[in-house]
Design a protein around this motif. Structure first.
Motif, PDB file in Angstrom:
ATOM      1  N   GLY A  80       8.484   5.603 -13.858  1.00 24.29           N
ATOM      2  CA  GLY A  80       8.115   4.920 -12.627  1.00 24.29           C
ATOM      3  C   GLY A  80       7.256   3.701 -12.887  1.00 24.29           C
ATOM      4  N   GLY A  82       5.907  -0.293 -12.195  1.00 25.91           N
ATOM      5  CA  GLY A  82       5.504  -0.970 -10.971  1.00 25.91           C
ATOM      6  C   GLY A  82       4.152  -1.632 -11.102  1.00 25.91           C
ATOM      7  N   GLY A 210      10.388   1.600  -8.708  1.00 31.87           N
ATOM      8  CA  GLY A 210       8.988   1.259  -8.510  1.00 31.87           C
ATOM      9  C   GLY A 210       8.890   0.030  -7.622  1.00 31.87           C
ATOM     10  N   THR A 211       7.681  -0.478  -7.474  1.00 25.97           N
ATOM     11  CA  THR A 211       7.431  -1.603  -6.579  1.00 25.97           C
ATOM     12  C   THR A 211       6.682  -2.697  -7.315  1.00 25.97           C
ATOM     13  OG1 THR A 211       7.303  -0.076  -4.714  1.00 25.97           O
ATOM     14  CG2 THR A 211       6.427  -2.291  -4.363  1.00 25.97           C
ATOM     15  N   ASN A 216      11.050  -3.254  -3.846  1.00 29.05           N
ATOM     16  CA  ASN A 216      11.114  -1.920  -4.434  1.00 29.05           C
ATOM     17  C   ASN A 216      12.431  -1.876  -5.203  1.00 29.05           C
ATOM     18  OD1 ASN A 216      12.315   1.176  -3.347  1.00 29.05           O
ATOM     19  ND2 ASN A 216      10.643   1.015  -4.808  1.00 29.05           N
ATOM     20  N   PHE A 356       8.362   8.104   0.846  1.00 27.41           N
ATOM     21  CA  PHE A 356       8.781   7.090  -0.120  1.00 27.41           C
ATOM     22  C   PHE A 356       8.771   5.709   0.516  1.00 27.41           C
ATOM     23  CE2 PHE A 356      10.041  10.531  -2.818  1.00 27.41           C
ATOM     24  CZ  PHE A 356      10.249  10.004  -4.087  1.00 27.41           C
ATOM     25  N   SER A 360       6.543   2.890  -0.972  1.00 25.14           N
ATOM     26  CA  SER A 360       7.283   1.993  -1.864  1.00 25.14           C
ATOM     27  C   SER A 360       7.777   0.711  -1.230  1.00 25.14           C
ATOM     28  CB  SER A 360       8.490   2.745  -2.452  1.00 25.14           C
ATOM     29  OG  SER A 360       8.075   3.903  -3.139  1.00 25.14           O
ATOM     30  N   ARG A 368      -0.473  -1.679  -2.373  1.00 19.24           N
ATOM     31  CA  ARG A 368      -0.585  -1.364  -3.793  1.00 19.24           C
ATOM     32  C   ARG A 368      -1.765  -0.435  -4.045  1.00 19.24           C
ATOM     33  NH1 ARG A 368      -0.848  -6.119  -5.495  1.00 19.24           N
ATOM     34  NH2 ARG A 368      -3.121  -6.258  -5.663  1.00 19.24           N
ATOM     35  N   ARG A 371      -0.838   3.081  -3.055  1.00 18.31           N
ATOM     36  CA  ARG A 371      -0.009   3.754  -4.059  1.00 18.31           C
ATOM     37  C   ARG A 371      -0.866   4.295  -5.191  1.00 18.31           C
ATOM     38  NH1 ARG A 371       3.371  -0.613  -2.878  1.00 18.31           N
ATOM     39  NH2 ARG A 371       2.785  -1.816  -4.733  1.00 18.31           N
ATOM     40  N   HIS A 375      -1.272   8.246  -6.083  1.00 14.18           N
ATOM     41  CA  HIS A 375      -0.908   8.689  -7.427  1.00 14.18           C
ATOM     42  C   HIS A 375      -2.040   9.503  -8.049  1.00 14.18           C
ATOM     43  CE1 HIS A 375       1.186   8.642 -11.234  1.00 14.18           C
ATOM     44  NE2 HIS A 375       0.110   8.157 -11.840  1.00 14.18           N
TER      45      HIS A 375
END
Length: 413
Positions: A80, A82, A210-211, A216, A356, A360, A368, A371, A375
């Protein structure tokens, strides 16, 4: 091909769901006719990633070995990447799909959508089903004695089967004609896809999503030299991949600073159209009426951001097949267990896809940072993680995880 004067089952739509169901019913000795409006299956940029739980459904249907022998390509790992994680950390958190073997799952399987349709068409015919292509003027009349009227090769025809299966996709004519209500979420974002060749520098076993910035990105290899690429982007950016040079602009979007080796994707050769479509969920609470049952996208589809379309279709086929073979009296009540299972399955997948989408396909510094927070909280076990649903299916995780409050928590961050 055997010609069925009046088949027991008429399936409208010879795509993946319709052809798979025709195959397994014909193998059981049931007279099946498939009706398809197109003359050739073409690349409309549809699902080509089969989740591990979907692969398991093809095994239960006896179709897995056929797909594998015809070029089905297993993936081995996911990273993943990003702009919310550095590449080294992303690689240290690699997901090895071979670990799914401990839970009885094979890795994801990829195959070009038209090729899978053609393969299953051939398998249905080999199993004894009849396939009529170029069908027009379709009319389905529901009831205890359903009727199907259509035109084929310049001739008006009528079947009076025991049951009709609508497998004719998102814009199902069957669903509309028999009056089955469809619910629909607002479109969340847009998604563009394109098949590319000459990708030898990209590892054939590696998928990524990922972004970065305002895209995305998703990449799913189909062989050592072919990858299906997708980009999700915001509704207010709707012209991003419009116009005659959209393939070049799509590939340029894969010049990603956060993805090592992404130049091998950006420098690839287009091998199909670059099409965009809206991402949203649709569903039917009761996907049947007397004499008619819906499967696949005709019964409702999941937001494609989590790639569950093929798995949903194969599950529908397996459940409907099992019910039809267990009890040959195909009354509406027979399909109530299918409706109940599918309703909850799609609810869980809707919630998963919504998480998602929020994480995303919302962009900028705030998105950001969110995310990154999620995480870290997932690693600490303080935020529910429904992401595994996209791999192992909606019934494996505890039911209490599928609570709408998870979306409220995300939006509040």
């Amino acid at each position: 091909m055997e010609k069925h004067i009046n088949p027991e089952v008429v399936i409208v739509g010879a795509g993946i769901g319709g052809s798979a169901l025709a195959t397994v019913l014909a193998r059981a000795g049931i007279a099946v006719t498939l009706l398809e409006k197109s003359l050739v299956h073409v690349d409309h940029v549809r699902g080509e990633w089969l989740a591990p739980w979907g692969v398991a459904e093809t095994q239960r249907l006896g179709l897995y070995e056929t797909l594998l022998a015809a070029g089905g390509h297993h993936l081995g790992r996911h990273i993943g990447y990003g702009d919310d994680i550095d590449a080294a950390t992303a690689e240290s958190q690699l997901l090895d799909f071979n670990a799914f073997a401990n839970a009885g799952f094979k890795p994801p399987l990829c195959m070009r959508h038209p090729d899978m349709c053609d393969l299953l068409n051939a398998e249905a015919i080999k199993s004894g089903a009849e396939l009529l292509r170029g069908v027009t003027d379709l009319q389905v009349i529901a009831g205890a004695a359903p009727e199907v009227r259509f035109r084929h090769d310049g001739v008006d025809r009528k079947f009076t089967p025991r049951i009709v299966v609508g497998a004719d996709g998102r814009n199902s004519v069957v669903r509309t004609q028999v009056g089955i209500d469809q619910h629909r979420d607002p479109t969340h974002h847009l998604m563009a896809g394109m098949l590319v060749d000459d990708t030898a520098g990209w590892p054939a076993d590696l998928q990524t999503f990922g972004t970065e910035a305002r895209v995305n990105f998703l990449a799913f290899p189909q062989s050592a030299n072919r990858v299906r690429l997708y980009i999700c982007y915001a509704l207010d950016d709707k012209r991003r991949f419009a116009g005659a040079d959209n393939q070049a602009r799509f590939l340029d979007a894969f010049r990603l600073d956060t993805v090592p080796l992404s130049e091998h994707l950006a420098n690839a050769t287009p091998s199909g159209p670059c099409n965009s479509y809206g991402n949203e969920d649709t569903w039917t609470d009761v996907p049947y009426v007397p004499g008619v049952v819906l499967i696949g996208d005709a019964a409702g589809h999941n937001d494609p951001i989590i790639g569950q379309g093929l798995s949903i279709s194969y599950r529908d086929v397996r459940v409907v097949r099992d019910l039809m073979l267990e009890n040959r009296n195909w009354t509406p009540a027979l399909f109530q267990p299918y409706a109940d299972e599918r309703r909850e399955r799609m609810r869980r997948l809707r919630l998963t896809a919504s998480t998602f989408s929020i994480l995303s396909v919302e962009f900028g510094d705030h998105a950001r940072d969110r995310r990154r927070k999620v995480h870290q909280q997932r690693l600490q076990g303080s935020f529910p993680d429904v992401a595994p649903v996209a791999f192992v299916g909606p019934e494996v995780l505890p039911a209490e995880l599928f609570d709408e409050s998870i979306l409220d928590r995300l939006r509040a961050m």
